[in-house]
Scaffold this motif. Structure first.
Motif, PDB file in Angstrom:
ATOM      1  N   ALA A  97       0.848  -1.192   0.000  1.00  7.41           N
ATOM      2  CA  ALA A  97       0.000   0.000   0.000  1.00  7.41           C
ATOM      3  C   ALA A  97       0.886   1.244   0.000  1.00  7.41           C
ATOM      4  O   ALA A  97       1.990   1.231   0.557  1.00  7.41           O
ATOM      5  CB  ALA A  97      -0.934   0.000   1.213  1.00  7.41           C
ATOM      6  N   ILE A  98       0.404   2.298  -0.625  1.00  2.00           N
ATOM      7  CA  ILE A  98       1.110   3.580  -0.615  1.00  2.00           C
ATOM      8  C   ILE A  98       0.114   4.689  -0.282  1.00  2.00           C
ATOM      9  O   ILE A  98      -1.103   4.524  -0.407  1.00  2.00           O
ATOM     10  CB  ILE A  98       1.776   3.897  -1.972  1.00  2.00           C
ATOM     11  N   ALA A 112       2.296   9.009  10.560  1.00  2.00           N
ATOM     12  CA  ALA A 112       1.008   8.333  10.719  1.00  2.00           C
ATOM     13  C   ALA A 112       1.013   6.910  10.191  1.00  2.00           C
ATOM     14  O   ALA A 112       0.062   6.152  10.445  1.00  2.00           O
ATOM     15  CB  ALA A 112      -0.080   9.138  10.003  1.00  2.00           C
ATOM     16  N   ALA A 113       2.060   6.489   9.458  1.00  2.00           N
ATOM     17  CA  ALA A 113       2.068   5.156   8.853  1.00  2.00           C
ATOM     18  C   ALA A 113       2.146   4.048   9.888  1.00  2.00           C
ATOM     19  O   ALA A 113       1.705   2.921   9.641  1.00  2.00           O
ATOM     20  CB  ALA A 113       3.241   5.037   7.882  1.00  2.00           C
ATOM     21  N   VAL A 142      -2.977   2.690  -3.601  1.00  2.00           N
ATOM     22  CA  VAL A 142      -3.528   3.743  -2.739  1.00  2.00           C
ATOM     23  C   VAL A 142      -4.719   3.217  -1.945  1.00  2.00           C
ATOM     24  O   VAL A 142      -4.933   3.592  -0.775  1.00  2.00           O
ATOM     25  CB  VAL A 142      -3.926   4.962  -3.589  1.00  2.00           C
ATOM     26  N   ALA A 143      -5.485   2.329  -2.553  1.00  2.00           N
ATOM     27  CA  ALA A 143      -6.685   1.820  -1.887  1.00  2.00           C
ATOM     28  C   ALA A 143      -6.402   0.647  -0.953  1.00  2.00           C
ATOM     29  O   ALA A 143      -7.274   0.252  -0.172  1.00  2.00           O
ATOM     30  CB  ALA A 143      -7.705   1.386  -2.942  1.00  2.00           C
ATOM     31  N   ALA A 144      -5.196   0.094  -1.001  1.00  2.00           N
ATOM     32  CA  ALA A 144      -4.906  -1.139  -0.261  1.00  2.00           C
ATOM     33  C   ALA A 144      -4.497  -0.855   1.178  1.00  2.00           C
ATOM     34  O   ALA A 144      -4.049   0.247   1.527  1.00  2.00           O
ATOM     35  CB  ALA A 144      -3.803  -1.914  -0.968  1.00  2.00           C
ATOM     36  N   THR A 145      -4.653  -1.880   2.012  1.00  2.00           N
ATOM     37  CA  THR A 145      -4.129  -1.895   3.377  1.00  2.00           C
ATOM     38  C   THR A 145      -3.545  -3.282   3.614  1.00  2.00           C
ATOM     39  O   THR A 145      -4.285  -4.274   3.629  1.00  2.00           O
ATOM     40  CB  THR A 145      -5.220  -1.599   4.406  1.00  2.00           C
ATOM     41  N   THR A 146      -2.248  -3.367   3.791  1.00  2.00           N
ATOM     42  CA  THR A 146      -1.586  -4.664   3.891  1.00  2.00           C
ATOM     43  C   THR A 146      -0.582  -4.671   5.031  1.00  2.00           C
ATOM     44  O   THR A 146      -0.304  -3.638   5.648  1.00  2.00           O
ATOM     45  CB  THR A 146      -0.862  -5.004   2.577  1.00  2.00           C
ATOM     46  N   THR A 147      -0.020  -5.844   5.273  1.00  2.00           N
ATOM     47  CA  THR A 147       1.060  -6.002   6.246  1.00  2.00           C
ATOM     48  C   THR A 147       2.382  -6.093   5.504  1.00  2.00           C
ATOM     49  O   THR A 147       2.495  -6.862   4.536  1.00  2.00           O
ATOM     50  CB  THR A 147       0.846  -7.266   7.082  1.00  2.00           C
ATOM     51  N   PRO A 148       3.383  -5.352   5.902  1.00  2.00           N
ATOM     52  CA  PRO A 148       4.651  -5.369   5.172  1.00  2.00           C
ATOM     53  C   PRO A 148       5.371  -6.706   5.307  1.00  2.00           C
ATOM     54  O   PRO A 148       5.119  -7.476   6.245  1.00  2.00           O
ATOM     55  CB  PRO A 148       5.457  -4.238   5.819  1.00  2.00           C
TER      56      PRO A 148
END
Length: 302
Positions: A97-98, A112-113, A142-148
């Motif tokens: 995600a970005i 905030a990340a 931009v729309a994603a939310t993931t775990t690095p």
């Protein structure tokens, strides 16, 4: 470490300065991050800072500290004024995600990340770098939310860093080293586009799957300097080539007319050579001694 005394070079550890051999604390983006650390020290975790020495300077006291207070939610005391960051970002990691920062707001997004558990959920890109990503992929990131996912470090040198990443999906791999002109990156030996992420760091877009990343430093000014060096070398070599004495050799094709007037170069050269011959023998010009010398030579010939 965040110090003004070049502890990284002396102690053999990576410090906040990263790659550039120049004084990084004099670069604006480094200085901006340290300025932000005065009120949000946790921002240092985003830049792979694990150890923080919070102690008065021997000359300037606590006024020299970039970090004015050490938040216990992000740093644990380890004794002797040393604190350990609880959630430092990996040296290299994949983010699925970005977030694209508005002008002047990049460091706000970097702070905030990190969520409440200490996990950084996205990488921050500025508009110029985000524009270099395929629009469809950019919108998805931009729309994603993931775990690095942390990358594996295969080789580390001042001008060469090799990584391996198992990317679960297309995303951006952020290398926690300063972005600097001259750094180039390949993915599986294919050239890729180097980006800047999190205001300071190197990054590259990768497809899903296992990939080998190679960062190499090629100074942007090297080629002009090499060209100037070669030109100077040619000039030096040219200056060492001896020039023939007395001009060009006569042509074998036959006699050629030569000027014989009073001011001709040939006559002037003959006069100079005649005077030099007599000067070397202790005679000057064509006085009585010269006449006597010529008479003696004529008598011997007869």
């Amino acid at each position: 470490f965040v110090l003004g005394e070049s502890i990284g070079d002396r102690a053999g550890v990576r410090d906040f300065r990263g790659y550039p051999a120049v004084q990084a604390l004099g670069q604006k983006r480094h200085a901006d991050i340290l300025e932000r650390a005065k009120r949000d020290p946790q921002i240092l975790e985003a830049y792979n800072v694990r150890w923080l020495l919070h102690r008065g300077h021997f000359r300037y006291g606590m006024d020299a500290c970039f970090v004015k207070r050490v938040p216990p939610a992000h740093f644990a005391p380890r004794g002797d004024s040393i604190y350990e960051a609880l959630h430092p970002a990996p040296l290299a990691a994949w983010y699925g995600a970005i977030r694209i920062a508005e002008p002047g707001r990049a460091l706000d997004l970097v702070v905030a990340a990190e969520d409440a558990t200490g996990v950084r959920r996205y990488a921050t890109l500025e508009p110029d770098d985000a524009a270099r990503i395929d629009p469809a992929l950019r919108d998805a990131l931009v729309a994603a939310t993931t775990t690095p996912v942390a990358a594996t470090l295969d080789a580390y040198a001042p001008d060469a860093i090799d990584l391996t990443i198992d990317a679960p999906a297309p995303g951006v791999v952020v290398l926690n080293e300063s972005a600097y002109p001259g750094w180039e990156v390949t993915i599986d030996d294919d050239d890729a586009v180097a980006l800047r992420a999190d205001y300071l760091l190197r990054a590259v877009i990768v497809p899903a799957g296992r990939h080998a990343l190679a960062w190499r430093f090629h100074p942007t000014h090297a080629r002009p300097l090499i060209a100037l060096y070669l030109l100077a070398l040619l000039l030096v070599i040219g200056s060492l080539v001896p020039y023939g004495r007395g001009g060009a050799k006569p042509s074998s094709s036959g006699p050629t007319a030569t000027p014989t007037g009073p001011g001709s170069p040939q006559l002037a050269g003959d006069r100079v050579g005649h005077e030099q011959r007599h000067q070397r023998g202790g005679l000057v010009g064509g006085g009585p001694a010269a006449v006597l010398d010529r008479a003696r030579r004529r008598d011997r010939h007869l």
